[in-house]
Design an enzyme around this catalytic site. Structure first.
Site, mmCIF file in Angstrom:
data_model
loop_
_atom_site.group_PDB
_atom_site.id
_atom_site.type_symbol
_atom_site.label_atom_id
_atom_site.label_comp_id
_atom_site.label_asym_id
_atom_site.label_seq_id
_atom_site.Cartn_x
_atom_site.Cartn_y
_atom_site.Cartn_z
ATOM 1 N N ASP A 163 5.431 27.943 -12.262
ATOM 2 C CA ASP A 163 5.672 26.525 -12.495
ATOM 3 C C ASP A 163 4.833 25.965 -13.638
ATOM 4 O O ASP A 163 5.342 25.209 -14.464
ATOM 5 C CB ASP A 163 5.378 25.726 -11.222
ATOM 6 C CG ASP A 163 5.831 24.279 -11.337
ATOM 7 O OD1 ASP A 163 7.047 24.058 -11.468
ATOM 8 O OD2 ASP A 163 4.975 23.387 -11.326
ATOM 9 N N LYS B 222 13.312 25.444 -16.948
ATOM 10 C CA LYS B 222 12.347 26.538 -17.002
ATOM 11 C C LYS B 222 11.695 26.746 -15.624
ATOM 12 O O LYS B 222 11.673 25.826 -14.817
ATOM 13 C CB LYS B 222 11.300 26.276 -18.085
ATOM 14 C CG LYS B 222 10.465 24.999 -17.853
ATOM 15 C CD LYS B 222 9.304 25.267 -16.928
ATOM 16 C CE LYS B 222 8.904 24.123 -16.126
ATOM 17 N NZ LYS B 222 8.108 24.429 -14.945
ATOM 18 N N ARG C 249 7.574 24.054 -4.612
ATOM 19 C CA ARG C 249 6.668 24.939 -5.346
ATOM 20 C C ARG C 249 5.682 25.652 -4.435
ATOM 21 O O ARG C 249 4.956 26.543 -4.873
ATOM 22 C CB ARG C 249 5.959 24.147 -6.440
ATOM 23 C CG ARG C 249 6.878 23.868 -7.636
ATOM 24 C CD ARG C 249 6.322 22.862 -8.599
ATOM 25 N NE ARG C 249 6.465 21.505 -8.098
ATOM 26 C CZ ARG C 249 6.322 20.421 -8.853
ATOM 27 N NH1 ARG C 249 6.038 20.556 -10.143
ATOM 28 N NH2 ARG C 249 6.461 19.216 -8.335
#
Length: 331
Positions: free
Chosen positions: A177, A97, A165
């Site tokens: 995230d 994801k 990130r």
């Protein structure tokens, strides 16, 4: 490994793959690890030797006859290009994801899986933990009265400066995230028919990524939902459902250890109770669910799979709406 085990290839040796997904996969009787691929051949060889499987490059992995399904934990911006290659090669896809950086990217993946008759799953593991089914049951039974609001949060401390990130080009940022977790929880408990009423994002001027945010959503039934997310906080992963007669809180909602016994806290005007639930390994459950779907011959058009894919696309539509609505402030 059973006779019908789904043979996996791992496309990208990320930290989450090493810490969570690969151990869960190796523990599954319905799964087997055939090969791992890395940009660094030496890294792939070292990991393969440790795990007892083959080492390959990315493209080579997709041509292997001993790979039925691919787990793809590459940076988010690479999910669509590599995910489409996996599906074009005729391999089932378990995609870390979030599915993509845009709703259009998520739709492309769904179309490709449907065209090839393959299973496509987004690897949100928390919905596979039984605590959320218990929450849904209590809601349906009216334990909280009429549901008025949902409040969810997923936040954690700052990451190393080199972490992907913080890289906008790779799909970084706290919304993609961390924010997708409480958004997906709201979908799970309130339904996919949510709309974004407003949002705010704290943006790092150096990296250009959002490091924290807050969004307000409304369900089709008029339930208000607020979600908070970020990686400049102390750790927290929880949600609260507030009804007309009681309030229910779930702590460690998204990343509980396999040994963690969840506690559902229900508060009323003059009464508080706690329900201690059994521990559960959501990573193992997610892998088991995926392999079961593959072994059963499911595909993207199967009713159970299609429902999950609609939610996957809807998550990205909501993410885009949060981005569009956001008031941005400097971090």
């Amino acid at each position: 490994m059973g006779p019908q085990a789904v043979r996996f290839g791992i496309l990208g040796c990320s930290s989450v793959a090493r810490r969570r997904s690969i151990p869960a996969l190796l523990a599954q009787p319905g799964a087997a690890l055939a090969a791992v691929a890395s940009r660094d051949p030496e890294k792939a060889k070292a990991i393969a030797a440790e795990l007892g499987c083959a080492a390959t490059g990315y493209d080579e992995l997709l041509t292997r006859d001993d790979v039925d399904a691919v787990y793809l934990p590459l940076p988010t911006a690479l999910h669509v290009p590599w995910g489409l290659k996996v599906l074009a090669a005729g391999k089932h896809l378990l995609l870390e994801k979030p599915s993509a950086t845009s709703a259009d990217g998520a739709r492309q993946l769904v179309r490709a899986a449907a065209d090839r008759g393959l299973v496509l799953r987004e690897n949100f593991t928390f919905p596979h933990h039984a605590q959320h089914a218990t929450v849904a049951r209590l809601l349906a039974e009216g334990r909280l009265g009429q549901l008025r609001s949902f409040s969810g949060a997923f936040c954690f401390p700052p990451l190393p400066a080199t972490d992907i990130r913080y890289d906008a080009a790779l799909g970084g940022g706290s919304l993609l995230d961390a924010g997708v977790y409480p958004i997906r929880a709201a979908q799970l408990l309130l339904g996919d028919d949510l709309t974004v009423a407003g949002s705010s994002l704290r943006v790092d001027g150096r990296t250009g990524v959002d490091v924290a945010g807050h969004a307000l959503l409304v369900s089709a039934a008029g339930v208000l939902a607020d979600v908070k997310f970020g990686f400049e906080h102390t750790y927290g992963a929880s949600y609260t459902l507030w009804g007309s007669t009681a309030r229910l809180t779930v702590d460690r909602a998204f990343t509980p250890p396999a040994t963690w016994q969840p506690v559902l806290r229900i508060e009323e005007q003059d009464h508080t109770e706690e329900h201690v639930l059994p521990a559960g390994d959501q990573w193992s459950a997610a892998i088991a669910s995926f392999t079961t779907a593959v072994a059963a011959g499911h595909h993207a058009g199967h009713p159970a799979e299609a429902a999950g894919l609609r939610s996957m696309v809807r998550t990205m539509e909501l993410v885009e709406d949060v981005m569009r609505a956001a008031t941005r402030v400097a971090a």
